[in-house]
Design a protein around this motif. Structure first.
Motif, PDB file in Angstrom:
ATOM      1  N   VAL A   1       8.569   6.452  -1.725  1.00  0.00           N
ATOM      2  CA  VAL A   1       7.648   6.097  -0.655  1.00  0.00           C
ATOM      3  C   VAL A   1       7.025   4.874  -0.247  1.00  0.00           C
ATOM      4  O   VAL A   1       6.447   4.040  -1.183  1.00  0.00           O
ATOM      5  CB  VAL A   1       6.277   7.032  -0.695  1.00  0.00           C
ATOM      6  CG1 VAL A   1       5.437   7.110   0.576  1.00  0.00           C
ATOM      7  CG2 VAL A   1       6.711   8.630  -1.096  1.00  0.00           C
ATOM      8  N   THR A   2       7.893   4.398   0.752  1.00  0.00           N
ATOM      9  CA  THR A   2       7.538   2.874   1.168  1.00  0.00           C
ATOM     10  C   THR A   2       6.204   2.554   1.642  1.00  0.00           C
ATOM     11  O   THR A   2       5.694   1.651   1.155  1.00  0.00           O
ATOM     12  CB  THR A   2       8.734   2.493   1.958  1.00  0.00           C
ATOM     13  OG1 THR A   2      10.074   2.774   1.646  1.00  0.00           O
ATOM     14  CG2 THR A   2       8.477   1.024   2.303  1.00  0.00           C
ATOM     15  N   GLY A   3       5.701   3.382   2.424  1.00  0.00           N
ATOM     16  CA  GLY A   3       4.228   2.906   3.048  1.00  0.00           C
ATOM     17  C   GLY A   3       3.374   3.904   2.956  1.00  0.00           C
ATOM     18  O   GLY A   3       3.064   4.555   1.717  1.00  0.00           O
ATOM     19  N   GLY A   4       2.438   4.105   3.683  1.00  0.00           N
ATOM     20  CA  GLY A   4       1.085   4.925   3.582  1.00  0.00           C
ATOM     21  C   GLY A   4       0.045   4.202   4.478  1.00  0.00           C
ATOM     22  O   GLY A   4       0.415   3.234   5.087  1.00  0.00           O
ATOM     23  N   ALA A   5      -1.041   4.823   4.328  1.00  0.00           N
ATOM     24  CA  ALA A   5      -2.316   4.264   5.257  1.00  0.00           C
ATOM     25  C   ALA A   5      -2.663   2.662   4.939  1.00  0.00           C
ATOM     26  O   ALA A   5      -2.584   2.429   3.695  1.00  0.00           O
ATOM     27  CB  ALA A   5      -3.327   5.160   4.952  1.00  0.00           C
ATOM     28  N   PRO A   6      -2.532   1.730   5.723  1.00  0.00           N
ATOM     29  CA  PRO A   6      -2.933   0.543   5.191  1.00  0.00           C
ATOM     30  C   PRO A   6      -3.951   0.301   4.309  1.00  0.00           C
ATOM     31  O   PRO A   6      -3.734  -0.376   3.161  1.00  0.00           O
ATOM     32  CB  PRO A   6      -3.263  -0.337   6.772  1.00  0.00           C
ATOM     33  CG  PRO A   6      -2.490   0.575   7.423  1.00  0.00           C
ATOM     34  CD  PRO A   6      -2.456   2.217   7.180  1.00  0.00           C
ATOM     35  N   LYS A   7      -4.911   1.136   4.279  1.00  0.00           N
ATOM     36  CA  LYS A   7      -6.413   0.875   3.566  1.00  0.00           C
ATOM     37  C   LYS A   7      -5.883   1.114   2.149  1.00  0.00           C
ATOM     38  O   LYS A   7      -6.366   0.630   0.941  1.00  0.00           O
ATOM     39  CB  LYS A   7      -7.385   1.703   3.676  1.00  0.00           C
ATOM     40  CG  LYS A   7      -8.087   1.266   4.943  1.00  0.00           C
ATOM     41  CD  LYS A   7      -9.364   1.734   5.462  1.00  0.00           C
ATOM     42  CE  LYS A   7     -10.123   1.473   6.692  1.00  0.00           C
ATOM     43  NZ  LYS A   7     -11.300   2.390   7.291  1.00  0.00           N
ATOM     44  N   GLU A   8      -5.062   2.340   1.867  1.00  0.00           N
ATOM     45  CA  GLU A   8      -4.609   2.820   0.641  1.00  0.00           C
ATOM     46  C   GLU A   8      -3.870   1.645   0.046  1.00  0.00           C
ATOM     47  O   GLU A   8      -3.944   1.312  -1.336  1.00  0.00           O
ATOM     48  CB  GLU A   8      -3.856   3.833   0.706  1.00  0.00           C
ATOM     49  CG  GLU A   8      -4.756   5.130   0.908  1.00  0.00           C
ATOM     50  CD  GLU A   8      -3.878   6.602   1.176  1.00  0.00           C
ATOM     51  OE1 GLU A   8      -4.744   7.501   1.364  1.00  0.00           O
ATOM     52  OE2 GLU A   8      -2.842   6.502   0.602  1.00  0.00           O
ATOM     53  N   LEU A   9      -2.919   1.171   0.864  1.00  0.00           N
ATOM     54  CA  LEU A   9      -1.857   0.150   0.220  1.00  0.00           C
ATOM     55  C   LEU A   9      -2.584  -1.229  -0.346  1.00  0.00           C
ATOM     56  O   LEU A   9      -2.477  -1.773  -1.292  1.00  0.00           O
ATOM     57  CB  LEU A   9      -0.851  -0.251   1.272  1.00  0.00           C
ATOM     58  CG  LEU A   9       0.128   0.804   1.588  1.00  0.00           C
ATOM     59  CD1 LEU A   9       1.191   0.137   2.676  1.00  0.00           C
ATOM     60  CD2 LEU A   9       0.908   1.259   0.633  1.00  0.00           C
ATOM     61  N   GLU A  10      -3.639  -1.590   0.530  1.00  0.00           N
ATOM     62  CA  GLU A  10      -4.561  -2.866   0.298  1.00  0.00           C
ATOM     63  C   GLU A  10      -5.410  -2.416  -0.827  1.00  0.00           C
ATOM     64  O   GLU A  10      -5.785  -3.207  -1.797  1.00  0.00           O
ATOM     65  CB  GLU A  10      -5.463  -3.223   1.582  1.00  0.00           C
ATOM     66  CG  GLU A  10      -4.668  -3.497   2.707  1.00  0.00           C
ATOM     67  CD  GLU A  10      -5.547  -3.829   3.760  1.00  0.00           C
ATOM     68  OE1 GLU A  10      -6.705  -3.357   4.007  1.00  0.00           O
ATOM     69  OE2 GLU A  10      -5.048  -4.093   5.098  1.00  0.00           O
ATOM     70  N   ASN A  11      -5.810  -1.175  -1.106  1.00  0.00           N
ATOM     71  CA  ASN A  11      -6.557  -0.955  -2.431  1.00  0.00           C
ATOM     72  C   ASN A  11      -5.605  -1.138  -3.650  1.00  0.00           C
ATOM     73  O   ASN A  11      -6.263  -1.398  -4.751  1.00  0.00           O
ATOM     74  CB  ASN A  11      -6.768   0.760  -2.322  1.00  0.00           C
ATOM     75  CG  ASN A  11      -7.927   1.070  -1.369  1.00  0.00           C
ATOM     76  OD1 ASN A  11      -8.631   0.005  -0.856  1.00  0.00           O
ATOM     77  ND2 ASN A  11      -8.128   2.096  -0.924  1.00  0.00           N
ATOM     78  N   ASP A  12      -4.339  -0.909  -3.615  1.00  0.00           N
ATOM     79  CA  ASP A  12      -3.282  -1.218  -4.862  1.00  0.00           C
ATOM     80  C   ASP A  12      -2.857  -2.507  -4.677  1.00  0.00           C
ATOM     81  O   ASP A  12      -2.018  -3.113  -5.408  1.00  0.00           O
ATOM     82  CB  ASP A  12      -2.179  -0.215  -4.507  1.00  0.00           C
ATOM     83  CG  ASP A  12      -2.525   1.028  -4.964  1.00  0.00           C
ATOM     84  OD1 ASP A  12      -3.613   1.366  -5.607  1.00  0.00           O
ATOM     85  OD2 ASP A  12      -1.913   2.125  -4.370  1.00  0.00           O
ATOM     86  N   GLY A  13      -3.499  -3.641  -3.850  1.00  0.00           N
ATOM     87  CA  GLY A  13      -3.217  -4.919  -3.753  1.00  0.00           C
ATOM     88  C   GLY A  13      -1.826  -5.085  -3.029  1.00  0.00           C
ATOM     89  O   GLY A  13      -1.154  -6.053  -3.381  1.00  0.00           O
ATOM     90  N   ASP A  14      -1.325  -4.174  -2.276  1.00  0.00           N
ATOM     91  CA  ASP A  14      -0.144  -4.075  -1.491  1.00  0.00           C
ATOM     92  C   ASP A  14      -0.392  -4.686  -0.065  1.00  0.00           C
ATOM     93  O   ASP A  14      -0.853  -3.958   0.714  1.00  0.00           O
ATOM     94  CB  ASP A  14       0.560  -2.871  -1.439  1.00  0.00           C
ATOM     95  CG  ASP A  14       2.042  -3.105  -1.145  1.00  0.00           C
ATOM     96  OD1 ASP A  14       2.345  -4.042  -0.506  1.00  0.00           O
ATOM     97  OD2 ASP A  14       2.768  -2.010  -0.935  1.00  0.00           O
ATOM     98  N   PHE A  15      -0.075  -6.106   0.252  1.00  0.00           N
ATOM     99  CA  PHE A  15      -0.328  -6.609   1.558  1.00  0.00           C
ATOM    100  C   PHE A  15       0.813  -6.943   2.241  1.00  0.00           C
ATOM    101  O   PHE A  15       0.851  -7.782   3.177  1.00  0.00           O
ATOM    102  CB  PHE A  15      -1.335  -7.672   1.366  1.00  0.00           C
ATOM    103  CG  PHE A  15      -2.701  -7.373   0.879  1.00  0.00           C
ATOM    104  CD1 PHE A  15      -3.714  -7.151   1.877  1.00  0.00           C
ATOM    105  CD2 PHE A  15      -2.909  -7.467  -0.441  1.00  0.00           C
ATOM    106  CE1 PHE A  15      -4.910  -6.515   1.450  1.00  0.00           C
ATOM    107  CE2 PHE A  15      -4.099  -7.230  -0.860  1.00  0.00           C
ATOM    108  CZ  PHE A  15      -5.109  -6.755  -0.056  1.00  0.00           C
ATOM    109  N   LEU A  16       2.100  -6.365   1.759  1.00  0.00           N
ATOM    110  CA  LEU A  16       3.208  -7.003   2.237  1.00  0.00           C
ATOM    111  C   LEU A  16       3.566  -6.267   3.766  1.00  0.00           C
ATOM    112  O   LEU A  16       2.879  -5.195   4.000  1.00  0.00           O
ATOM    113  CB  LEU A  16       4.472  -6.437   1.613  1.00  0.00           C
ATOM    114  CG  LEU A  16       4.718  -6.971   0.158  1.00  0.00           C
ATOM    115  CD1 LEU A  16       6.121  -6.343  -0.301  1.00  0.00           C
ATOM    116  CD2 LEU A  16       4.965  -8.527   0.304  1.00  0.00           C
TER     117      LEU A  16
END
Length: 375
Positions: free
Chosen positions: A123-138
């Motif tokens: 799964v490439t993406g997701g809700a921006p807040k969730e991705l940021e919670n994991d340190g993913d800012f790409l």
């Protein structure tokens, strides 16, 4: 005869008779529609019931999702495999959360213990807040570039290679899988943007689509099939729907409307706002279909309903009708070229059981009868 296998999903973030009525969802974009304060918590007992019901109902595979309040997919798979006999488990993983080499080692362990009953859904993406919670800012584009490398690495590891890898996002020296995989698993993948389709047709094995109308789904499928053929690749294709059944069509739509009867205004507004700000291509398309059908009780085609899309941001379009009507609609999508169909609904346990008893046998019966007529 057209061969079709059925997949369903475990509600590992919670389950309910209703969606969009949980306080924890306020101000959030939630693809699941329910949270940890749902009617049914994702306890080990309940999710085990789900897996066993899916196996009994004739589903080949259980998807274990990622994101939101979901129980970790690999942890869930490692438990559930011990409580089932034939059911396969498709566990979702985000490249930004787990290194490909570590994921491959985890996968190989569960694969070894279950004799090849696990697959991977990247799964490439997701809700921006969730991705940021994991340190993913790409950025969106970079996330898909990273996904391409992630799948390339997984495949080489699963194929037993020892190799160096020098990519934009991953650099490996002497990468290998100490515990080899007997049979390289298919990689499941989805995404509607142009770069997602490029990645899918380059490296994925199963392309997953959210169902829409027959016409729009056909357009999406044909665009990917065409791209894959240009690259001399043959993919498998999966389409996903919610399901709401009734003894009559009228009763089915009454049941469908009941699911959304307790939506809180704050949840509705938050879903709309977050989709406009952050929605992926596929999410935006489903949301637009829902808005256009609002004055028609969200009916976008015969027995196809977008009411759940008001709250759900992922697989939200529903097949609504009698078991015969739903089976007939499924066959129409199988005829488009889908060999896998993912079906789920609220509450999941009852819907999985009903689909197994009332819909799956009808689909096989329709396909078998048609085969006889051809012969």
């Amino acid at each position: 005869m057209a061969n079709v296998e059925f997949i369903t999903m475990a509600p590992t973030s919670g389950d309910s008779k209703y969606i969009g009525n949980q306080v924890s969802n306020k101000g959030q974009q939630t693809w699941s529609g329910v949270g940890v304060d749902s009617d049914r918590e994702p306890s080990v007992e309940y999710i085990t019931q789900i897996a066993q019901a899916a196996e009994k109902a004739g589903f080949s595979t259980l998807l274990l999702p990622i994101g939101g309040n979901c129980v970790d997919s690999l942890v869930a798979a490692s438990h559930l495999t011990a409580h089932t006999k034939t059911l396969n488990f498709l566990f979702a993983v985000r490249p930004g959360s787990t290194a490909p080499t570590q994921l491959a080692k985890q996968f190989a362990s569960v694969n070894y213990w279950t004799n090849n009953r696990v697959f991977v859904n990247v799964v490439t993406g997701g809700a921006p807040k969730e991705l940021e919670n994991d340190g993913d800012f790409l950025s969106h584009t970079d996330r898909y570039k990273r996904t391409r490398e992630y799948i390339e690495i997984l495949k080489r590891l699963f194929n037993g290679e020892t190799f160096d890898y020098d990519g934009e996002f991953y650099t490996l020296k002497g990468a290998n899988l100490p515990l080899p995989v007997k049979e390289a698993p298919p990689i499941f993948f989805g995404g509607s943007s142009p770069i997602a389709k490029e990645v899918a047709t380059d490296v994925a094995d199963v392309y997953m689509l959210w169902g829409e109308t027959l016409e729009t789904t056909k357009e999406e499928l044909e665009s990917v099939v065409k791209l894959a053929k240009e690259k001399n690749r043959n993919l498998s294709y999966s389409v996903s729907f919610q399901v709401v059944l009734g003894e009559t069509e009228e009763e089915a739509f009454k049941n469908a409307n009941k699911i959304i009867s307790q939506i809180e205004p704050e949840v509705l507004a938050a879903k709309h706002e977050n989709t406009l700000k952050n929605g992926a291509v596929g999410v935006n398309r489903l949301h637009q279909l829902m808005l256009e059908a609002k004055d028609n009780n969200f009916v976008i085609a015969p027995n196809i309903w977008a009411g759940l899309t008001q709250v759900l941001s992922g697989n939200s379009i529903s097949l609504v009708g009698t078991p015969k009507q739903v089976a007939e609609r499924i066959v129409e999508f199988v005829d488009l070229g889908f060999d896998k169909v993912l079906l789920r609904g609220f509450p999941h346990l009852e819907v999985i059981t009903d689909i197994g008893e009332k819909v799956i046998p009808l689909v096989h019966e329709i396909l078998a009868e048609r085969e006889k007529q051809v012969v």
